[in-house]
Scaffold this motif. Structure first.
Motif, mmCIF file in Angstrom:
data_model
loop_
_atom_site.group_PDB
_atom_site.id
_atom_site.type_symbol
_atom_site.label_atom_id
_atom_site.label_comp_id
_atom_site.label_asym_id
_atom_site.label_seq_id
_atom_site.Cartn_x
_atom_site.Cartn_y
_atom_site.Cartn_z
ATOM 1 N N TYR A 171 7.671 -8.620 4.720
ATOM 2 C CA TYR A 171 6.435 -9.378 4.499
ATOM 3 C C TYR A 171 5.436 -8.538 3.702
ATOM 4 C CZ TYR A 171 2.511 -12.488 5.713
ATOM 5 O OH TYR A 171 1.442 -13.357 5.669
ATOM 6 N N GLY A 172 5.577 -7.196 3.861
ATOM 7 C CA GLY A 172 4.773 -6.304 3.026
ATOM 8 C C GLY A 172 3.514 -5.776 3.656
ATOM 9 N N GLU A 173 3.383 -5.952 4.957
ATOM 10 C CA GLU A 173 2.184 -5.456 5.654
ATOM 11 C C GLU A 173 2.586 -5.059 7.061
ATOM 12 O OE1 GLU A 173 -1.414 -7.858 7.440
ATOM 13 O OE2 GLU A 173 -1.717 -7.610 5.283
ATOM 14 N N ASP A 174 2.206 -3.840 7.496
ATOM 15 C CA ASP A 174 2.605 -3.411 8.835
ATOM 16 C C ASP A 174 1.642 -3.943 9.890
ATOM 17 O OD1 ASP A 174 0.356 -1.713 8.999
ATOM 18 O OD2 ASP A 174 1.494 0.099 8.549
ATOM 19 N N THR A 196 9.961 -10.345 -0.259
ATOM 20 C CA THR A 196 8.611 -10.629 0.225
ATOM 21 C C THR A 196 8.326 -12.127 0.202
ATOM 22 O OG1 THR A 196 7.822 -8.465 -0.493
ATOM 23 C CG2 THR A 196 6.168 -10.160 -0.143
ATOM 24 N N GLN A 217 -1.754 -2.276 7.119
ATOM 25 C CA GLN A 217 -1.548 -1.458 5.930
ATOM 26 C C GLN A 217 -0.450 -2.070 5.051
ATOM 27 O OE1 GLN A 217 -3.514 1.358 5.253
ATOM 28 N NE2 GLN A 217 -4.595 0.432 6.998
ATOM 29 N N THR A 218 -0.666 -2.042 3.742
ATOM 30 C CA THR A 218 0.323 -2.564 2.811
ATOM 31 C C THR A 218 1.577 -1.688 2.823
ATOM 32 O OG1 THR A 218 -1.360 -3.514 1.369
ATOM 33 C CG2 THR A 218 0.797 -3.083 0.390
ATOM 34 N N ILE A 219 2.726 -2.321 2.893
ATOM 35 C CA ILE A 219 3.995 -1.610 2.764
ATOM 36 C C ILE A 219 4.390 -1.647 1.293
ATOM 37 C CG2 ILE A 219 6.439 -1.600 3.380
ATOM 38 C CD1 ILE A 219 5.637 -2.930 6.040
ATOM 39 N N ALA A 220 4.468 -0.493 0.682
ATOM 40 C CA ALA A 220 4.813 -0.432 -0.739
ATOM 41 C C ALA A 220 6.242 -0.925 -0.951
ATOM 42 C CB ALA A 220 4.674 1.000 -1.254
ATOM 43 N N ARG A 253 7.641 -14.328 3.633
ATOM 44 C CA ARG A 253 6.418 -15.115 3.822
ATOM 45 C C ARG A 253 6.745 -16.576 4.088
ATOM 46 N NH1 ARG A 253 1.866 -11.859 0.223
ATOM 47 N NH2 ARG A 253 2.310 -9.899 1.319
ATOM 48 N N TRP A 273 12.539 -6.345 -3.850
ATOM 49 C CA TRP A 273 11.356 -6.462 -2.997
ATOM 50 C C TRP A 273 10.579 -7.757 -3.238
ATOM 51 C CZ3 TRP A 273 10.103 -4.159 1.335
ATOM 52 C CH2 TRP A 273 8.792 -4.236 1.808
#
Length: 477
Positions: free
Chosen positions: A402-405, A422, A409-412, A426, A418
């Protein structure tokens, strides 16, 4: 560093016998160490390693190693103390150039009897949906149309084998040292499949004459960064690219080397006709275990693997899945106690000196999940078991993409696919089917109603209760 510094043998007496493509940390902590061990015993002096590569990063590694006489520092990170040694088994590194002419020339030399590879699990041009060589990949199409100026390692191998056949030289053995199931067969499929696209006669000769032994390789080797360079500096070592690794190492391989090989059995290598059994054990228990601790740790913002192992929920999650869902479907392995092997894996993951990162373990899930996790899910279902822990792990992977922990925080980006992952993650927050309909990962598993229902429940729990809540729910069910 001088060419002879800290090696117990005279490197001037070493002559080449191996070309290795993909000189990363794992190679320098594994194959290069085994060869160095033999040379330190006065053996295998005609099996020096010539490094090679086909990517820009390989050129950077060549420059770094060339500046220090192709010596590598390998530092074993044991909790009882760090041990450093200089590895001198690599004696050259061919120029990395467009069209790969220097690499093809090096492999065409008659004294080269083994060509080995570490090009990563995802570098073999496998169609994830079928598990077979994919001739439609852009780089493969290029090499089929330009066989004398290839861009891939496999194209260079085909070109060198063509040269050797024309010159009357025996073919070299092609030895994969990558961590993927049936790595010898996979390599054969890539080399023969690519050759067949431009020269079917050559492809038939390669298939009949060239050996591709299967192997299982194992050693945890983190990426080199400031920390690792700092460790080398603390030990008084100058090295632009030091390697750190755990003390443990293992190599099990088929004894199929028609052109000869170093006497690896003298330095702990196991030759076996049952490599597949060792491989299944390692891939499912160790690599599967890495995934089990990676994604919950990544979602919680945990940086290092040993820190994830110190988290009581994550450790309990690992122990339960290994014991109840992985060990029961791992076939027997000659001379191995699976419970003891599992305990060894847990101890290795817990080593605080390694400082392996959760992010590294989370990398490339779209390639690793179909190899390390999905087959175990499938085998459990075939045997009438519902592996709820592994399915929850798959939900953690979805949530990670999803890209956010959980801390916001944004997960690169951490996967070649990717952007696609993502988008699917979502969509799956509303409709979990969007995730498990990825045939390249799950095949037809979405048609299994038990799997589908359990995944829906797991992903819903992850979003509603977070990592800790969903793990506790699993452990107490």
């Amino acid at each position: 560093m001088s060419n002879t510094m800290n090696t117990p043998y005279n490197r001037d007496l070493v002559t080449p016998g191996i070309v290795h493509i993909g000189v990363g940390n794992f190679h320098r902590a594994h194959l290069a160490v085994y060869v160095d061990d033999l040379m330190s015993m006065g053996l295998a002096m005609d099996w020096g390693i010539v490094g090679a590569g086909v990517r820009p990063a390989d050129a950077a590694m060549r420059e770094a190693l060339k500046a220090q006489g192709y010596l590598s520092t390998v530092i074993e990170l044991d909790p009882s103390g760090k041990r450093a040694r200089k590895i001198g088994s690599m004696i050259d590194f061919v120029e990395v150039s467009e069209g790969n002419a220097p690499l093809i020339a090096a492999m065409s030399r008659p004294e080269i009897r083994i060509v080995s590879l570490t090009v990563t699990e995802g570098g073999y041009f496998i169609d994830p949906a079928t598990g077979r060589f994919d001739p439609d990949e852009a780089e493969i199409r290029h090499d089929a149309q330009n066989p004398s100026a290839p861009v891939t390692a496999f194209g260079a191998i085909v070109a060198a084998l063509r040269n050797r056949r024309a010159a009357g030289y025996a073919p070299f053995t092609v030895m994969s040292c990558d961590n993927l199931p049936g790595n010898g067969q996979v390599t054969r499929s890539a080399v023969v499949g690519l050759a067949a696209l431009s020269d079917r006669d050559l492809a038939g000769w390669i298939d009949a004459q060239v050996a591709f032994p299967n192997a299982m390789v194992d050693r945890i080797t983190p990426a080199t960064g400031d920390r690792e360079r700092g460790i080398a500096a603390e030990l008084g070592i100058e090295d632009r690219v030091p390697v750190t690794c755990e003390p443990f190492r293992q190599w099990v391989i088929e004894d199929r080397f028609p052109a000869g090989r170093p006497p690896f059995e003298n330095v702990g290598v196991t030759f076996s006709d049952h490599v597949h059994a060792f491989e299944v054990m390692k891939i499912r228990i160790l690599n599967g275990g890495h995934a089990i601790i990676a994604y919950p740790g990544g979602l919680k913002g945990i940086e290092f693997v040993h820190q994830a192992m110190a988290d009581p929920n994550i450790r309990a999650f690992l122990e339960r899945i290994e014991t109840d869902e992985i060990l029961p479907i791992v076939p027997p392995v000659p001379g191995q106690d699976l419970d003891a092997y599992k305990d060894l894996i847990v101890a290795r993951f817990s080593n605080p000196e390694i400082a392996d990162t959760e992010r590294r373990l989370c990398l490339d899930g779209s390639n690793r999940q179909p190899k390390f996790i999905v087959p175990t899910i499938r085998d459990n279902l075939v045997q009438g078991r519902l592996p709820k822990g592994l399915i929850l792990l798959s939900a953690f992977w979805c949530r990670y993409c999803y890209g956010e922990d959980e801390n916001g925080q944004t997960i690169a980006p951490n996967d070649p696919n990717w952007a696609q992952l993502t988008a699917l993650a979502r969509a799956a927050r509303v409709n979990p089917d969007a995730w498990i309909r990825m045939e390249s990962v799950y095949g037809d598993l979405a048609e299994n109603e038990d799997f589908r229902t359990t995944f829906h429940e797991a992903l819903t729990a992850v979003w509603a209760q977070g990592v800790d809540g969903s793990i506790r729910q699993f452990l107490t069910a």
